[in-house]
Every structure is written in structure tokens, then in C-alpha cells.
Design an enzyme around this catalytic site. Structure first.
Site, PDB file in Angstrom:
ATOM      1  N   LEU A 142       9.052   1.361   7.610  1.00 47.97           N
ATOM      2  CA  LEU A 142       8.346   0.271   6.928  1.00 47.97           C
ATOM      3  C   LEU A 142       8.985  -1.025   7.387  1.00 47.97           C
ATOM      4  O   LEU A 142      10.197  -1.083   7.612  1.00 47.97           O
ATOM      5  CB  LEU A 142       8.488   0.396   5.405  1.00 47.97           C
ATOM      6  CG  LEU A 142       7.799   1.568   4.707  1.00 47.97           C
ATOM      7  CD1 LEU A 142       8.106   1.528   3.207  1.00 47.97           C
ATOM      8  CD2 LEU A 142       6.296   1.557   4.941  1.00 47.97           C
ATOM      9  N   ASP A 143       8.178  -2.081   7.511  1.00 51.75           N
ATOM     10  CA  ASP A 143       8.734  -3.400   7.827  1.00 51.75           C
ATOM     11  C   ASP A 143       9.768  -3.789   6.786  1.00 51.75           C
ATOM     12  O   ASP A 143       9.696  -3.355   5.633  1.00 51.75           O
ATOM     13  CB  ASP A 143       7.622  -4.460   7.843  1.00 51.75           C
ATOM     14  CG  ASP A 143       6.640  -4.256   8.979  1.00 51.75           C
ATOM     15  OD1 ASP A 143       6.996  -3.579   9.957  1.00 51.75           O
ATOM     16  OD2 ASP A 143       5.510  -4.775   8.878  1.00 51.75           O
ATOM     17  N   ARG A 144      10.691  -4.641   7.179  1.00 51.81           N
ATOM     18  CA  ARG A 144      11.742  -5.091   6.270  1.00 51.81           C
ATOM     19  C   ARG A 144      11.178  -5.591   4.937  1.00 51.81           C
ATOM     20  O   ARG A 144      11.679  -5.247   3.863  1.00 51.81           O
ATOM     21  CB  ARG A 144      12.542  -6.225   6.909  1.00 51.81           C
ATOM     22  CG  ARG A 144      13.613  -6.815   5.986  1.00 51.81           C
ATOM     23  CD  ARG A 144      14.040  -8.205   6.433  1.00 51.81           C
ATOM     24  NE  ARG A 144      14.831  -8.170   7.646  1.00 51.81           N
ATOM     25  CZ  ARG A 144      16.168  -8.104   7.671  1.00 51.81           C
ATOM     26  NH1 ARG A 144      16.837  -8.049   6.533  1.00 51.81           N
ATOM     27  NH2 ARG A 144      16.816  -8.094   8.813  1.00 51.81           N
ATOM     28  N   ARG A 243      -1.170  -5.949   8.227  1.00 48.79           N
ATOM     29  CA  ARG A 243      -0.931  -7.393   8.257  1.00 48.79           C
ATOM     30  C   ARG A 243      -1.877  -8.079   9.233  1.00 48.79           C
ATOM     31  O   ARG A 243      -2.472  -9.126   8.929  1.00 48.79           O
ATOM     32  CB  ARG A 243       0.528  -7.663   8.619  1.00 48.79           C
ATOM     33  CG  ARG A 243       1.510  -7.114   7.587  1.00 48.79           C
ATOM     34  CD  ARG A 243       2.948  -7.113   8.086  1.00 48.79           C
ATOM     35  NE  ARG A 243       3.422  -8.458   8.371  1.00 48.79           N
ATOM     36  CZ  ARG A 243       4.630  -8.723   8.895  1.00 48.79           C
ATOM     37  NH1 ARG A 243       5.451  -7.728   9.193  1.00 48.79           N
ATOM     38  NH2 ARG A 243       4.990  -9.972   9.121  1.00 48.79           N
TER      39      ARG A 243
END
Length: 302
Positions: A142-144, A243
Site C-alpha cells: 500500500l502507498d505510504r 489515485r
């Protein structure tokens, strides 16, 4: 001959202690001692590290017990090493996988030159407390700034089994996204090709641009004058897919400056991995893991 199992009260009110009367593996022993509990409940207690043998934590189902040993069951989960994890809550753990709920702002894994606190680093330290040879392996990321359900394997074999058949193993990946503006279509599918630039920004094209085909399904959960809360399902799992696709339809995710957001009332990225449904690598059974949507996502218009 029926053995007379002795239940000895522990000094701590939140524990139960048993003395082993004959050689037996740990899981069958626990099932016998905790006959009123379901098999899954007992296995969960074992997986969470709530069982010690002669004072040493054990999570192995086939841990061989010997006569005279003391098996202690900690009722109070807060007493376990799990409480030392920062920004992570363990949702499920067994002999093959660990599933966690990751908070926003925490990296899944850092590069070799970085010493930042990450989910991977913390979980590696966590499982080594039971057995120094234990390891974990990243299955997906997962992205930060994205929170939610994250899956790790406990062996390279399990990791490869999951990754090699990822599209077959994963039955559902559901996210909750808070986006800017009012999304007119209550339900729709976005299909495009995604390609990453040299500056590490992903771009979307309605036609094949040599990148990867990406498919995102979404539907509205609720909307205000300024924001829309969406339930998003991934058919493909490309980098920054949700996103980029939200920017593509003119409704960037709240707090996502990289992909067009201009406001951030929740002081974080408005993206949360809420649900992961997979075929378990050992049993083949369908299993569901969920992480509650952050309350801040349910914002009101100002």
C-alpha cells in the site's frame, strides 16, 4: 486410561495455567483444555501469541509438549508483544500469513538504504521474538499515505504461491475513497492504460500507450456539496491506479496533491483499503479481512 488434567490458577488474574500430563502436540492439548471454545477460537488464541510453554511463547500447532511442562494461556491480549507495534494492528495471523491494518503515513517497506520504521521491519521483529529464524515476505503493498488491509506471507513458498496466482487467489479488493466534488455517476467503471514517467508519476491514457491496462469499478456511498465517498473495487492492481483514475474523472482523492487535489480537510490521503478477500494458501477456503473506515472520511460540507 483417562488422564486427570490439572488447572492451576496463575498469579495474574488474566491467565490460565495447565500442567501437561502426557506427551501431546500443542493444538490438540489446547483443544482438550478449552473444550468449550470453538476450534477456530483456539487457533486464533494460539496465532495471536497468547500461549506460552514454560514461559516461552509458542504459535506452532505441532509444538510437542512433554509431561510436566506448564502451558499458560494469556486471556488479556494487551499483554502481548503486539502492543509494541506502531501504526499497525494485526487482523489475522496463522502459520502461513499475517494480515494487518496499516495506518496512513507508514511505509510498507523502505529501500535498502533507508532505516525508517516500516510495517515490514516491525513485523519481522515481531515474529522473530517467537523464533529467531522466522521471516516474513511482502505479498503486495500500500502507498505510504494509504491505510488499510495489508497481507504478508510467513514463507517464500507461500509468498510465491500467492503472487504467482494473484488474480485467481484474490477475489475482492475493496477500497474507500474520499474524493473532491460531487461524482455525478452513482456507479461506473474506469478503464485506461497506465504508464509511469521518469519522475515516477503515473499517467492515464484511454488508448494503449504501451503501459498496463487498468480497470477500476466505483459506486457512491454518500455525497455532500463538496465531497463524495466512494466504494472502489479493483479489477487490476496497478501502481497508483485508484489515485490516477479519480484524477482522470475530475474528482481527485482528497489530500492527493500529486494527482490534482487542492483541499485536505482530513489531514491525510483519503484512501483506505477496507477489505481483502482471498483463497487461503493452505486451505483453499475463502477468507475475508476487513479494516474499519476511518471516521474522518465521513466529512460534512463547510
Amino acid at each position: 486410561m483417562q488422564k486427570n488434567w490439572k488447572n492451576v490458577s496463575s498469579r495474574n488474574a488474566g491467565t490460565l495455567e495447565y500442567t501437561v500430563q502426557e506427551e501431546m502436540e500443542l493444538l490438540p492439548f489446547l483443544l482438550k483444555m478449552m473444550a468449550k471454545n470453538s476450534r477456530n477460537s483456539v487457533k486464533s488464541i494460539l496465532a495471536r501469541g497468547q500461549v506460552t510453554v514454560d514461559g516461552k511463547m509458542s504459535k506452532q500447532h505441532n509444538h510437542l509438549l512433554r509431561e510436566g511442562q506448564k502451558v499458560t494461556i494469556l486471556k488479556n491480549k494487551s499483554a502481548m508483544n503486539e502492543t509494541q507495534l506502531i501504526g499497525i494492528t494485526i487482523l489475522h495471523e496463522d502459520e502461513d500469513i499475517i494480515v494487518v491494518n496499516k495506518e496512513a503515513g507508514l511505509l510498507t517497506m523502505a529501500s535498502k538504504n533507508e532505516k525508517e520504521l516500516t510495517v515490514y521491519r516491525q513485523l519481522m521483529e515481531y515474529i522473530k521474538k517467537t523464533e529467531p529464524r522466522n521471516r516474513i515476505f511482502i505479498v503486495h503493498r500500500l502507498d505510504r499515505d494509504t491505510s488499510g488491509v495489508l497481507l504478508f506471507a510467513k514463507s517464500e513458498k507461500v509468498k510465491e504461491a500467492l503472487q504467482s496466482k494473484w488474480n485467481t487467489v484474490v477475489k475482492e479488493r475493496m477500497y474507500i475513497a474520499l474524493v473532491e466534488g460531487v461524482v455525478r455517476k452513482k456507479e461506473a467503471t474506469i478503464t485506461s492504460w497506465l504508464k509511469e514517467s521518469k519522475t515516477f508519476k503515473v499517467y492515464s491514457s484511454p488508448k494503449d500507450n504501451g503501459g498496463q491496462r487498468a480497470i477500476t469499478h466505483y459506486k457512491t456511498i454518500q455525497a455532500s456539496k463538496q465531497f463524495t465517498l466512494l466504494e472502489v473495487h479493483l479489477e487490476t492492481g496497478r501502481k497508483n491506479q485508484i489515485r490516477v483514475h479519480m484524477e482522470t474523472i475530475g474528482h481527485p482523492i482528497v489530500g492527493d496533491k500529486k494527482y490534482g487535489s487542492t483541499v485536505n480537510p482530513i489531514k491525510r490521503l483519503g484512501l483506505h483499503a477496507a477489505k481483502l478477500t482471498i483463497l487461503h494458501p493452505r486451505t483453499g477456503q475463502l477468507v475475508h479481512y476487513e479494516a474499519a473506515v476511518p471516521r474522518s472520511f465521513f466529512v460534512k460540507s463547510t
